[in-house]
Design an enzyme around this catalytic site. Structure first.
Site: not given
Length: 502
Positions: A184, A306
């Protein structure tokens, strides 16, 4: 296009499966999982206390290991998540009493004692029989730090790092191939622009070396949700110099400020949740189209590392620990999402449900020496038949599931043929009230028998509890039969059904 799903006004579903020339393999790595240093996933999950009475091997909890081995867990992602970009691997090796502590700033400012580190994680993977997927620290780490970690794990020659590894009890390298280059990076991993991250990826990836028997599969940080520009910039500037490009998407029932309860919701909220879950198909399709522009041969894997449903935490639990119960709704989210991934198996070749134990959409919940398997766990158990099987293209004409003035396809599905020639069909009926008959025509197969299992419950809010851990579990499915050359099955409301044809 591997799967076409559309709906029109009817009460039955019609499924067409082409079994004549299967070519695309559904990678077992689509069925991967994720364990971050977050809440009770590692500590009080996989990792028990030093003098715990819970059966363990070297503090690794054995009932969890056995449960995950049963579903043939193919890979496990670690140490994060946001934690990965503040984790320094050298803190987690050597004698445990000499390891420094740190503050886990992302997840509640708790003290991390580093007792569970590299050797412990890789021992866990050995016990599970799965491949490790390690996420390197790009946000607060250095190129040499990641380079040294790769060498420590994968080099079989003489160097100060291999000497250190041997002193810490491991003679031979682990040969870890899956490496995430940051996590991220658009957010908690550094708040970077895609253009900036491209240069960081190239720099880190350059010094993450291949060693004999350990060719790295480097996974670049990809987009969040519908950030298609991120994917475009990465594919244009990195292209096939990565093994995979990640995508993160969570199904949030209400909003990020109030995500909604894991166990107390009405049909309106259930309907909205499932519609958001189905959005994964659009995300995978549109990001995949951008990837195709630069990589028409589909050499780069889409890695959805994810995904899952994210609700409010359970009342009374630490809000930073992300502990949520797991209902039948979660099982329907899992079954639907895995069907989407299967049908896009030409591009989606790895995925990781968030997270394995006690965090978000868990497979396993623990309470002291008690352990329960969630409805989501049972979906992975049912769907393991798809791992490394050949995808069978399908078309699905289904009725609508309507709520108010909203509607969505009531049924979703995927199909595969395994190495023995058995055909497996996974079907999800999202409709909260109606049994839906499905008539299936299969070309290119001469099958004779059908058997199946079903996962369902009376209400979408039903859960397994520590006192009643078997409330929701698969049972034999008797509502499928052969009629002439067709397969006819009646799908109960709110159900996941997996059929095997031989």
């Amino acid at each position: 296009l591997l799967s076409v799903s559309f709906s029109f006004s009817q009460s039955t579903a019609k499924l067409y499966i082409n079994a004549s020339d299967p070519r695309v393999t559904i990678s077992r790595h689509i069925y991967g999982h994720f364990s971050e240093h977050l809440g009770r996933c590692i500590y009080d999950g996989f990792w028990v206390g030093e003098n715990s009475s819970i059966p363990n091997k070297g503090r690794i909890r054995l009932d969890i290991v056995e449960a995950l081995k049963k579903i043939k867990i193919p890979n496990l992602r670690w140490p994060g998540g946001c934690f990965a970009d503040e984790y320094h691997w050298r803190d987690g090796i050597g004698p445990r009493k000499q390891r420094p502590t740190m503050i886990n700033t992302n997840w509640g400012n708790v003290t991390e004692d580093n007792s569970f580190g590299t050797h412990e994680f890789l021992e866990l993977c050995d016990m599970l029989g799965c491949e490790p997927y390690i996420t390197g620290n790009v946000g607060s780490g250095t190129v040499s730090e990641m380079n040294n970690w790769v060498e420590y794990l994968n080099f079989d020659g003489q160097s100060p790092l291999t000497t250190l590894r041997k002193e810490n009890g491991r003679n031979k390298p682990w040969n870890v191939s899956f490496w995430g280059v940051g996590n991220e990076s658009w957010g908690c991993g550094g708040n970077m622009t895609p253009e900036y991250y491209v240069n960081e990826y190239k720099r880190y990836a350059t010094f993450a070396k291949n060693y004999p028997n350990a060719r790295l599969k480097k996974i670049a940080c990809g987009a969040s949700d519908g950030d298609y520009n991120w994917t475009d910039v990465l594919m244009k500037n990195v292209g096939t110099r990565m093994w995979g490009l990640s995508l993160h998407y969570y199904t949030v029932p209400k909003s990020w400020s109030d995500k909604g309860s894991a166990t107390s919701f009405d049909e309106k909220e259930y309907f909205t949740t499932m519609k958001k879950c189905l959005f994964m198909d659009e995300l995978v399709t549109r990001h995949g189209t951008i990837m195709d522009k630069y990589d028409p041969d589909k050499r780069v894997a889409m890695v959805v590392d994810e995904w899952g449903i994210w609700t409010n935490v359970e009342p009374g639990s630490n809000p930073a620990f992300l502990y949520q119960q797991n209902s039948l709704r979660d099982a329907l989210v899992a079954g639907t999402t895995l069907n989407i991934f299967n049908n896009h198996a030409d591009r989606v070749r790895m995925a990781n449900l968030a997270q394995t134990v006690n965090v978000l959409q868990s497979l396993v919940l623990t309470q002291g020496n008690k352990m329960l398997l969630t409805p989501t766990y049972h979906v992975f158990d049912l769907y393991k038949v798809h791992q490394d099987a050949k995808l069978l293209p399908l078309q699905l004409n289904v009725p609508d599931y309507q709520y108010g003035d909203q509607k969505m396809p009531a049924v979703n599905a995927s199909a595969s043929v395994d190495s023995t020639g058995a055909i497996h069909i996974s079907l999800v009926n999202l409709d909260a009230a109606h049994t839906i008959p499905v008539t299936t025509t299969i070309s290119g197969s001469n099958w004779h028998t059908v058997e199946g299992q079903v996962l369902t419950a009376a209400k979408f809010t039903d859960i397994n509890t520590f006192d009643q851990p078997g409330n929701i579990r698969p049972v034999p499915f008797s509502h499928a039969r052969k009629e002439g050359d067709q397969l006819v099955a009646n799908l109960p409301p709110l159900s996941v059904v997996v059929l095997t044809l031989k």
